[in-house]
Design a protein around this motif. Structure first.
Motif, PDB file in Angstrom:
ATOM      1  N   ARG A  26      48.331  47.623  37.091  1.00  0.00           N
ATOM      2  CA  ARG A  26      48.744  47.212  38.060  1.00  0.00           C
ATOM      3  C   ARG A  26      47.880  46.198  39.395  1.00  0.00           C
ATOM      4  NH1 ARG A  26      51.553  52.087  38.196  1.00  0.00           N
ATOM      5  NH2 ARG A  26      50.948  52.339  39.834  1.00  0.00           N
ATOM      6  N   LEU A  27      46.748  47.443  39.531  1.00  0.00           N
ATOM      7  CA  LEU A  27      45.753  46.987  40.317  1.00  0.00           C
ATOM      8  C   LEU A  27      44.996  45.753  39.922  1.00  0.00           C
ATOM      9  CD1 LEU A  27      43.820  47.789  43.212  1.00  0.00           C
ATOM     10  CD2 LEU A  27      42.169  49.401  41.402  1.00  0.00           C
ATOM     11  N   ARG A  28      44.445  45.547  38.787  1.00  0.00           N
ATOM     12  CA  ARG A  28      43.846  44.677  38.362  1.00  0.00           C
ATOM     13  C   ARG A  28      44.205  43.231  38.736  1.00  0.00           C
ATOM     14  NH1 ARG A  28      42.138  47.017  32.538  1.00  0.00           N
ATOM     15  NH2 ARG A  28      44.264  46.649  31.758  1.00  0.00           N
ATOM     16  N   ASP A  29      45.605  43.505  38.027  1.00  0.00           N
ATOM     17  CA  ASP A  29      47.144  41.726  38.081  1.00  0.00           C
ATOM     18  C   ASP A  29      46.857  41.755  40.319  1.00  0.00           C
ATOM     19  OD1 ASP A  29      47.637  41.723  36.172  1.00  0.00           O
ATOM     20  OD2 ASP A  29      49.539  43.135  36.248  1.00  0.00           O
ATOM     21  N   LEU A  30      46.455  42.689  41.379  1.00  0.00           N
ATOM     22  CA  LEU A  30      46.569  42.466  42.233  1.00  0.00           C
ATOM     23  C   LEU A  30      44.814  41.738  42.530  1.00  0.00           C
ATOM     24  CD1 LEU A  30      46.423  42.698  45.410  1.00  0.00           C
ATOM     25  CD2 LEU A  30      46.369  45.020  45.503  1.00  0.00           C
ATOM     26  N   VAL A  31      43.943  42.688  42.068  1.00  0.00           N
ATOM     27  CA  VAL A  31      42.222  41.715  42.530  1.00  0.00           C
ATOM     28  C   VAL A  31      42.023  40.321  41.745  1.00  0.00           C
ATOM     29  CG1 VAL A  31      39.910  42.472  41.689  1.00  0.00           C
ATOM     30  CG2 VAL A  31      41.681  44.249  42.369  1.00  0.00           C
ATOM     31  N   HIS A  32      42.902  40.408  40.250  1.00  0.00           N
ATOM     32  CA  HIS A  32      42.031  38.543  39.908  1.00  0.00           C
ATOM     33  C   HIS A  32      42.184  37.401  40.918  1.00  0.00           C
ATOM     34  CE1 HIS A  32      42.228  36.356  36.708  1.00  0.00           C
ATOM     35  NE2 HIS A  32      43.008  35.646  37.308  1.00  0.00           N
ATOM     36  N   PRO A  33      42.574  37.151  41.422  1.00  0.00           N
ATOM     37  CA  PRO A  33      43.292  36.344  42.397  1.00  0.00           C
ATOM     38  C   PRO A  33      41.685  36.328  43.135  1.00  0.00           C
ATOM     39  CG  PRO A  33      45.136  36.822  41.586  1.00  0.00           C
ATOM     40  CD  PRO A  33      44.350  38.073  41.554  1.00  0.00           C
ATOM     41  N   HIS A  34      41.240  37.270  43.438  1.00  0.00           N
ATOM     42  CA  HIS A  34      40.757  37.300  44.486  1.00  0.00           C
ATOM     43  C   HIS A  34      39.150  37.665  44.080  1.00  0.00           C
ATOM     44  CE1 HIS A  34      43.803  38.330  47.925  1.00  0.00           C
ATOM     45  NE2 HIS A  34      44.114  39.227  47.395  1.00  0.00           N
ATOM     46  N   VAL A  35      38.848  37.643  43.382  1.00  0.00           N
ATOM     47  CA  VAL A  35      36.846  38.100  43.157  1.00  0.00           C
ATOM     48  C   VAL A  35      36.816  36.420  41.683  1.00  0.00           C
ATOM     49  CG1 VAL A  35      37.833  40.175  43.117  1.00  0.00           C
ATOM     50  CG2 VAL A  35      37.888  39.886  40.828  1.00  0.00           C
ATOM     51  N   PRO A  36      35.698  36.641  41.747  1.00  0.00           N
ATOM     52  CA  PRO A  36      34.866  34.675  40.994  1.00  0.00           C
ATOM     53  C   PRO A  36      34.646  35.352  39.574  1.00  0.00           C
ATOM     54  CG  PRO A  36      33.677  35.804  42.055  1.00  0.00           C
ATOM     55  CD  PRO A  36      34.769  36.945  42.771  1.00  0.00           C
ATOM     56  N   VAL A  37      35.330  36.953  38.934  1.00  0.00           N
ATOM     57  CA  VAL A  37      34.934  37.391  37.660  1.00  0.00           C
ATOM     58  C   VAL A  37      35.752  37.653  37.211  1.00  0.00           C
ATOM     59  CG1 VAL A  37      32.312  37.707  38.992  1.00  0.00           C
ATOM     60  CG2 VAL A  37      33.863  39.963  38.571  1.00  0.00           C
ATOM     61  N   ALA A  38      35.726  37.782  35.807  1.00  0.00           N
ATOM     62  CA  ALA A  38      37.623  38.405  35.201  1.00  0.00           C
ATOM     63  C   ALA A  38      36.761  39.736  35.492  1.00  0.00           C
ATOM     64  CB  ALA A  38      36.764  38.142  33.587  1.00  0.00           C
ATOM     65  N   VAL A  39      38.462  40.021  35.140  1.00  0.00           N
ATOM     66  CA  VAL A  39      38.457  41.444  34.774  1.00  0.00           C
ATOM     67  C   VAL A  39      39.545  41.945  33.693  1.00  0.00           C
ATOM     68  CG1 VAL A  39      38.910  41.765  37.360  1.00  0.00           C
ATOM     69  CG2 VAL A  39      40.782  41.384  35.902  1.00  0.00           C
ATOM     70  N   PRO A  40      38.924  42.941  33.300  1.00  0.00           N
ATOM     71  CA  PRO A  40      40.344  43.078  31.979  1.00  0.00           C
ATOM     72  C   PRO A  40      41.786  42.913  32.344  1.00  0.00           C
ATOM     73  CG  PRO A  40      38.556  44.850  32.506  1.00  0.00           C
ATOM     74  CD  PRO A  40      38.498  43.975  33.805  1.00  0.00           C
ATOM     75  N   THR A  41      42.098  42.173  30.744  1.00  0.00           N
ATOM     76  CA  THR A  41      42.883  41.988  30.691  1.00  0.00           C
ATOM     77  C   THR A  41      44.064  43.217  29.586  1.00  0.00           C
ATOM     78  OG1 THR A  41      43.445  40.224  29.388  1.00  0.00           O
ATOM     79  CG2 THR A  41      43.195  39.863  31.928  1.00  0.00           C
ATOM     80  N   SER A  42      45.492  44.265  30.003  1.00  0.00           N
ATOM     81  CA  SER A  42      46.460  44.147  28.943  1.00  0.00           C
ATOM     82  C   SER A  42      46.664  43.419  28.146  1.00  0.00           C
ATOM     83  CB  SER A  42      46.411  45.773  29.413  1.00  0.00           C
ATOM     84  OG  SER A  42      46.744  45.564  28.840  1.00  0.00           O
ATOM     85  N   VAL A  43      46.535  43.852  26.704  1.00  0.00           N
ATOM     86  CA  VAL A  43      47.638  43.121  25.373  1.00  0.00           C
ATOM     87  C   VAL A  43      48.743  44.185  25.271  1.00  0.00           C
ATOM     88  CG1 VAL A  43      46.032  41.395  24.766  1.00  0.00           C
ATOM     89  CG2 VAL A  43      45.979  43.552  23.348  1.00  0.00           C
ATOM     90  N   ALA A  44      48.530  45.045  25.361  1.00  0.00           N
ATOM     91  CA  ALA A  44      49.035  46.580  25.298  1.00  0.00           C
ATOM     92  C   ALA A  44      48.566  47.240  25.984  1.00  0.00           C
ATOM     93  CB  ALA A  44      49.611  46.413  23.781  1.00  0.00           C
ATOM     94  N   HIS A  45      50.154  47.917  26.094  1.00  0.00           N
ATOM     95  CA  HIS A  45      50.255  49.426  27.147  1.00  0.00           C
ATOM     96  C   HIS A  45      51.433  50.637  26.752  1.00  0.00           C
ATOM     97  CE1 HIS A  45      52.827  48.902  30.063  1.00  0.00           C
ATOM     98  NE2 HIS A  45      52.073  47.630  30.760  1.00  0.00           N
TER      99      HIS A  45
END
Length: 325
Positions: free
Chosen positions: A69-88
């Motif tokens: 959930r945190l990666r989704d929150l951070v993603h719009p604010h930072v100019p670098v990539a964060v990991p995305t989950s394809v399954a969990h």
């Protein structure tokens, strides 16, 4: 607490075959191999495009689920990539896994960060500061109290004496940080921001041209002292690059110098810990390579500390510098 089973290549193959082939059991599936050179069985490369991370216990499971959930929150604010989950899901009862798409780039331990890469790091620090704390707290991100720089300084002074006996470090270098100076660099109230808290070289993805392309492992993230991320960058890319990035992000002299000295004291203590109980001449050079490299990076001389004095008389200096730029 139930002991987690030890994942084997067969365990991992069965899991990823079900995930990537829609539950089919045919075929051998993609190649799997541990990410860590020491063979740690809880993080695996899956073919050339994915990485599988398995939580070993309930606490790690909580962090893994919060990270999604945190990666989704951070993603719009930072100019670098964060990991995305394809399954969990769960790889064993009560133990989580995440299968992430592999991000391009090598680590900062393999490539130096360029001037443009420092701007990427500045954007990262700026973006973390822009994440609304209430939204992070709603996801379960904990608050962390600032560390006492004076307590850390005292630990480093004792550790430096041990390093001096091993001919690893000159303890006089720590005299630059006095008790009063440490007090001047205490964290200021009401400055808590989202802090990655593990911005080390292995978590920064850097391209061959020195650009910072991505940031891995958001499981240690807290709401706390932004100087901790400046300190992490000092260990990863050197004090000069870390302070330049923080300054470009809008941080003033106090948090920059606080981060610098957190990093310096930490590296002295950690190298001494690695040497503890080891006879002179019997150390493992490979095991000591990273602690020595991080100490060298953190102790780079930088212009900011030459022009910003930590005065014993309590006059102008770090405490009188801009708080946040």
């Amino acid at each position: 607490m139930t002991q987690a089973p030890t994942p084997t290549p067969d365990t991992v193959r069965r899991l990823v075959r079900a995930l990537l082939e829609g539950g089919g059991a045919s075929g051998s599936g993609p190649e799997v191999r541990p990410v860590a050179e020491d063979g740690s069985p809880f993080t695996w490369w899956v073919g050339a495009r994915h990485v599988l991370r398995l939580a070993p216990d309930a606490e790690a499971t909580l962090r893994r689920r919060r990270e999604l959930r945190l990666r989704d929150l951070v993603h719009p604010h930072v100019p670098v990539a964060v990991p995305t989950s394809v399954a969990h899901g769960e790889w064993s009862p009560g133990l989580a896994y995440t299968l992430d798409a592999k991000l391009p780039g090598d680590t900062a331990e393999e490539h130096d960060v360029s001037a443009v890469g420092e701007a990427d790091l500045a954007g990262l620090l700026r973006g973390l500061r822009e994440v609304p704390p209430r939204q992070a707290e709603a996801l379960g991100v904990p608050r962390a109290a600032p560390r006492s720089l004076e307590a850390l300084r005292r630990m480093a002074v004792a550790a430096a004496e041990r390093l001096a006996r091993a001919d690893e470090f000159d303890p006089a270098r720590l005299h630059q940080l006095t008790p009063l100076g440490a007090a001047q660099l205490a964290a200021q109230p009401a400055t808590a921001v989202l802090v990655h808290h593990a911005l080390y070289g292995e978590h920064l993805l850097v391209s061959a041209d020195g650009r910072v392309r991505g940031v891995l492992d958001w499981t240690a993230t807290v709401l706390g002292d932004p100087a901790e991320d400046i300190a992490g960058l000092a260990l990863a890319v050197g004090s000069g690059a870390a302070v330049r990035a923080a300054t470009l992000a809008g941080y003033g002299a106090r948090p920059c110098l606080r981060g610098l000295w957190l990093a310096r004291c930490d590296t002295v203590v950690r190298l001494a810990d690695h040497l503890k109980g080891t006879a002179p001449g019997r150390q493992d050079p490979e095991a000591l390579s990273l602690p020595r490299t991080r100490l060298r990076r953190a102790w780079e001389a930088i212009l900011l500390e030459r022009v910003t004095e930590l005065r014993e008389d309590g006059g102008s200096g770090a405490a009188g510098a801009d708080e946040e730029g």
